[in-house]
Motif scaffolding. Structure first.
Motif, PDB file in Angstrom:
ATOM      1  N   TYR A  98     -17.472 -59.073 -21.190  1.00 16.04           N
ATOM      2  CA  TYR A  98     -17.142 -57.700 -20.803  1.00 16.04           C
ATOM      3  C   TYR A  98     -18.398 -56.840 -20.727  1.00 16.04           C
ATOM      4  O   TYR A  98     -18.539 -56.014 -19.818  1.00 16.04           O
ATOM      5  CB  TYR A  98     -16.133 -57.087 -21.774  1.00 16.04           C
ATOM      6  N   ILE A  99     -19.312 -57.023 -21.663  1.00 21.09           N
ATOM      7  CA  ILE A  99     -20.552 -56.233 -21.625  1.00 21.09           C
ATOM      8  C   ILE A  99     -21.373 -56.580 -20.385  1.00 21.09           C
ATOM      9  O   ILE A  99     -21.941 -55.701 -19.735  1.00 21.09           O
ATOM     10  CB  ILE A  99     -21.368 -56.466 -22.910  1.00 21.09           C
ATOM     11  N   ALA A 100     -21.391 -57.863 -20.032  1.00 21.23           N
ATOM     12  CA  ALA A 100     -22.142 -58.279 -18.844  1.00 21.23           C
ATOM     13  C   ALA A 100     -21.591 -57.631 -17.576  1.00 21.23           C
ATOM     14  O   ALA A 100     -22.351 -57.303 -16.657  1.00 21.23           O
ATOM     15  CB  ALA A 100     -22.101 -59.800 -18.718  1.00 21.23           C
ATOM     16  N   GLU A 101     -20.287 -57.422 -17.519  1.00 23.18           N
ATOM     17  CA  GLU A 101     -19.664 -56.868 -16.319  1.00 23.18           C
ATOM     18  C   GLU A 101     -19.531 -55.345 -16.348  1.00 23.18           C
ATOM     19  O   GLU A 101     -19.623 -54.689 -15.319  1.00 23.18           O
ATOM     20  CB  GLU A 101     -18.277 -57.487 -16.108  1.00 23.18           C
ATOM     21  N   ALA A 102     -19.270 -54.785 -17.535  1.00 21.74           N
ATOM     22  CA  ALA A 102     -18.951 -53.353 -17.609  1.00 21.74           C
ATOM     23  C   ALA A 102     -19.944 -52.540 -18.418  1.00 21.74           C
ATOM     24  O   ALA A 102     -19.895 -51.299 -18.389  1.00 21.74           O
ATOM     25  CB  ALA A 102     -17.549 -53.165 -18.185  1.00 21.74           C
ATOM     26  N   GLY A 103     -20.818 -53.203 -19.171  1.00 20.91           N
ATOM     27  CA  GLY A 103     -21.816 -52.500 -19.950  1.00 20.91           C
ATOM     28  C   GLY A 103     -21.383 -52.203 -21.376  1.00 20.91           C
ATOM     29  O   GLY A 103     -20.195 -52.224 -21.701  1.00 20.91           O
ATOM     30  N   GLU A 104     -22.372 -51.935 -22.233  1.00 23.29           N
ATOM     31  CA  GLU A 104     -22.105 -51.696 -23.650  1.00 23.29           C
ATOM     32  C   GLU A 104     -21.329 -50.411 -23.898  1.00 23.29           C
ATOM     33  O   GLU A 104     -20.504 -50.345 -24.803  1.00 23.29           O
ATOM     34  CB  GLU A 104     -23.421 -51.672 -24.446  1.00 23.29           C
ATOM     35  N   ILE A 105     -21.594 -49.384 -23.122  1.00 25.20           N
ATOM     36  CA  ILE A 105     -20.903 -48.117 -23.344  1.00 25.20           C
ATOM     37  C   ILE A 105     -19.403 -48.291 -23.166  1.00 25.20           C
ATOM     38  O   ILE A 105     -18.597 -47.825 -23.979  1.00 25.20           O
ATOM     39  CB  ILE A 105     -21.441 -47.027 -22.396  1.00 25.20           C
ATOM     40  N   PHE A 106     -19.001 -48.978 -22.101  1.00 23.05           N
ATOM     41  CA  PHE A 106     -17.585 -49.256 -21.872  1.00 23.05           C
ATOM     42  C   PHE A 106     -16.998 -50.028 -23.041  1.00 23.05           C
ATOM     43  O   PHE A 106     -15.948 -49.665 -23.586  1.00 23.05           O
ATOM     44  CB  PHE A 106     -17.403 -50.059 -20.584  1.00 23.05           C
ATOM     45  N   PHE A 107     -17.682 -51.094 -23.451  1.00 27.79           N
ATOM     46  CA  PHE A 107     -17.124 -51.945 -24.499  1.00 27.79           C
ATOM     47  C   PHE A 107     -17.011 -51.190 -25.818  1.00 27.79           C
ATOM     48  O   PHE A 107     -15.988 -51.270 -26.507  1.00 27.79           O
ATOM     49  CB  PHE A 107     -17.965 -53.201 -24.685  1.00 27.79           C
ATOM     50  N   LYS A 108     -18.035 -50.457 -26.184  1.00 26.15           N
ATOM     51  CA  LYS A 108     -18.008 -49.723 -27.446  1.00 26.15           C
ATOM     52  C   LYS A 108     -16.927 -48.645 -27.451  1.00 26.15           C
ATOM     53  O   LYS A 108     -16.340 -48.341 -28.494  1.00 26.15           O
ATOM     54  CB  LYS A 108     -19.380 -49.104 -27.720  1.00 26.15           C
ATOM     55  N   GLN A 109     -16.662 -48.079 -26.286  1.00 26.24           N
ATOM     56  CA  GLN A 109     -15.659 -47.016 -26.207  1.00 26.24           C
ATOM     57  C   GLN A 109     -14.237 -47.545 -26.347  1.00 26.24           C
ATOM     58  O   GLN A 109     -13.394 -46.928 -27.022  1.00 26.24           O
ATOM     59  CB  GLN A 109     -15.784 -46.267 -24.883  1.00 26.24           C
ATOM     60  N   TYR A 110     -13.954 -48.704 -25.763  1.00 26.72           N
ATOM     61  CA  TYR A 110     -12.565 -49.162 -25.691  1.00 26.72           C
ATOM     62  C   TYR A 110     -12.229 -50.351 -26.587  1.00 26.72           C
ATOM     63  O   TYR A 110     -11.048 -50.654 -26.779  1.00 26.72           O
ATOM     64  CB  TYR A 110     -12.209 -49.510 -24.238  1.00 26.72           C
ATOM     65  N   SER A 111     -13.214 -51.009 -27.140  1.00 25.98           N
ATOM     66  CA  SER A 111     -12.908 -52.177 -27.967  1.00 25.98           C
ATOM     67  C   SER A 111     -12.261 -51.761 -29.284  1.00 25.98           C
ATOM     68  O   SER A 111     -12.572 -50.705 -29.836  1.00 25.98           O
ATOM     69  CB  SER A 111     -14.190 -52.964 -28.269  1.00 25.98           C
ATOM     70  N   PRO A 112     -11.344 -52.586 -29.806  1.00 28.82           N
ATOM     71  CA  PRO A 112     -10.785 -52.320 -31.134  1.00 28.82           C
ATOM     72  C   PRO A 112     -11.881 -52.406 -32.182  1.00 28.82           C
ATOM     73  O   PRO A 112     -12.849 -53.155 -32.010  1.00 28.82           O
ATOM     74  CB  PRO A 112      -9.736 -53.420 -31.315  1.00 28.82           C
ATOM     75  N   LYS A 113     -11.739 -51.667 -33.276  1.00 28.27           N
ATOM     76  CA  LYS A 113     -12.802 -51.555 -34.267  1.00 28.27           C
ATOM     77  C   LYS A 113     -12.532 -52.310 -35.559  1.00 28.27           C
ATOM     78  O   LYS A 113     -13.355 -52.291 -36.472  1.00 28.27           O
ATOM     79  CB  LYS A 113     -13.050 -50.077 -34.595  1.00 28.27           C
ATOM     80  N   PHE A 114     -11.402 -52.985 -35.643  1.00 29.63           N
ATOM     81  CA  PHE A 114     -11.035 -53.620 -36.909  1.00 29.63           C
ATOM     82  C   PHE A 114     -10.277 -54.905 -36.619  1.00 29.63           C
ATOM     83  O   PHE A 114      -9.231 -54.885 -35.964  1.00 29.63           O
ATOM     84  CB  PHE A 114     -10.159 -52.648 -37.702  1.00 29.63           C
ATOM     85  N   PHE A 115     -10.795 -56.033 -37.080  1.00 25.66           N
ATOM     86  CA  PHE A 115     -10.121 -57.319 -36.956  1.00 25.66           C
ATOM     87  C   PHE A 115      -9.635 -57.763 -38.333  1.00 25.66           C
ATOM     88  O   PHE A 115     -10.409 -57.784 -39.294  1.00 25.66           O
ATOM     89  CB  PHE A 115     -11.058 -58.381 -36.385  1.00 25.66           C
TER      90      PHE A 115
END
Length: 302
Positions: A98-115
């Motif tokens: 996802y980072i390769a396609e959409a960038g770190e900002i996108f991933f950090k904004q929308y990824s869940p924060k707790f597994f």
């Protein structure tokens, strides 16, 4: 009023007798989960911090806490030796792509924060298995960690690939929910197989579901799950694998009267809408993301 006063006095005396200040109640600060327990930071904890928490603000909880799960379920804690292989694979297949396609900002904004991690599956009363859940786009619960084996792990057999792929299926499914909960997919999607959604999906096979234009039986449970099941299967199976699914629908009509041509056309229309949604809303080339994801899965399993 005298009998009432006497009764209250007796109850008070009984309580005092049962809870004398001299009684040993044990060290309640050591009861796990109540805030008194402490953990020494291990190399595993440091690895999780360096690999996931520091760069992406993602925390991983592997030490057992029953209150993170449904209290009526019997579950098994994850084996610690499974945590790094699982989270490394998740980073490789999901985060990096996802980072390769959409960038770190996108991933950090929308990824869940707790597994939250569980060693076993969570069985439901209707005989189905819950392999993952997501709560409000913040927390993802993953089950069946103790069965996770890739080709470089001891004891790996080809049949283990199904368990590994299922874990990625869950993650891509749940992340798909997060995306559409932020920006909804077009309402037209809901009309492609309208009237065929059912709460009885667990009694339907994937083979039968595909004959009506659904990618899996679970996709028949509702519009939203249909959409994210398409995302998940398309990513984990790759473009070639999805083509096999569509082309394997046999001639003839389903029990609902859907022809082979109609079922295939429905799946192709859903595919096109998923691809367009990613491009229009998120500026992501879905086919490129699909290629990257499938390539990383193949590296792990074959």
């Amino acid at each position: 009023m005298k009998p009432v006063k006497i009764l209250l006095l007796c109850l008070s005396l009984a309580f005092l007798a049962a809870c004398s200040k001299d009684d040993d109640l044990g060290n309640i600060e050591d009861i796990p989960g109540l805030g008194g327990d402490t953990w020494a930071k291990s190399p595993l904890d440091q690895w999780l911090y360096d690999t996931l928490t520091k760069p992406y603000n993602i925390a991983v909880k592997y030490k057992w806490d029953q209150f993170e799960f449904e209290l009526g379920k019997t579950l098994v804690p994850p084996k610690e030796e499974k945590v790094i292989p699982v989270m490394s694979a998740i980073k490789q297949v999901w985060i990096n792509t996802y980072i390769a396609e959409a960038g770190e900002i996108f991933f950090k904004q929308y990824s869940p924060k707790f597994f939250i991690l569980s060693g076993s599956a969570s069985w439901n009363a209707n005989g189905t298995i819950t392999l993952g859940t997501a709560e409000g786009g913040r927390k993802v619960v993953l089950y069946l960690l103790n069965e996770f084996r890739t080709k470089n792990m001891p004891g790996y057999e080809p049949r283990d690939s199904a368990t590994v792929k299922q874990m990625f299926h869950v993650i891509e499914h749940e992340f798909g929910h997060i995306l559409h909960q932020n920006v909804m997919y077009p309402q037209e999607y809901r009309r492609i197989t309208a009237g065929l959604y059912t709460g009885n999906w667990n009694n339907i096979s994937d083979y039968e579901a595909r004959r009506d234009g659904f990618v899996t039986a679970y996709a028949m449970s509702g519009y939203d799950d249909d959409f994210v099941e398409m995302i998940s299967i398309m990513l984990t199976e790759g473009r070639g694998g999805f083509d096999v699914i569509v082309n394997s629908i046999p001639p003839g009509a389903s029990i609902n009267g859907t022809s082979q041509a109609d079922a295939q056309a429905r799946l192709r229309k859903k595919e096109a809408m998923v691809v367009d949604y990613f491009k229009t809303v998120w500026k992501i080339d879905f086919y490129s993301l699909q290629s990257r994801t499938r390539k990383e899965i193949v590296k792990l399993l074959y």
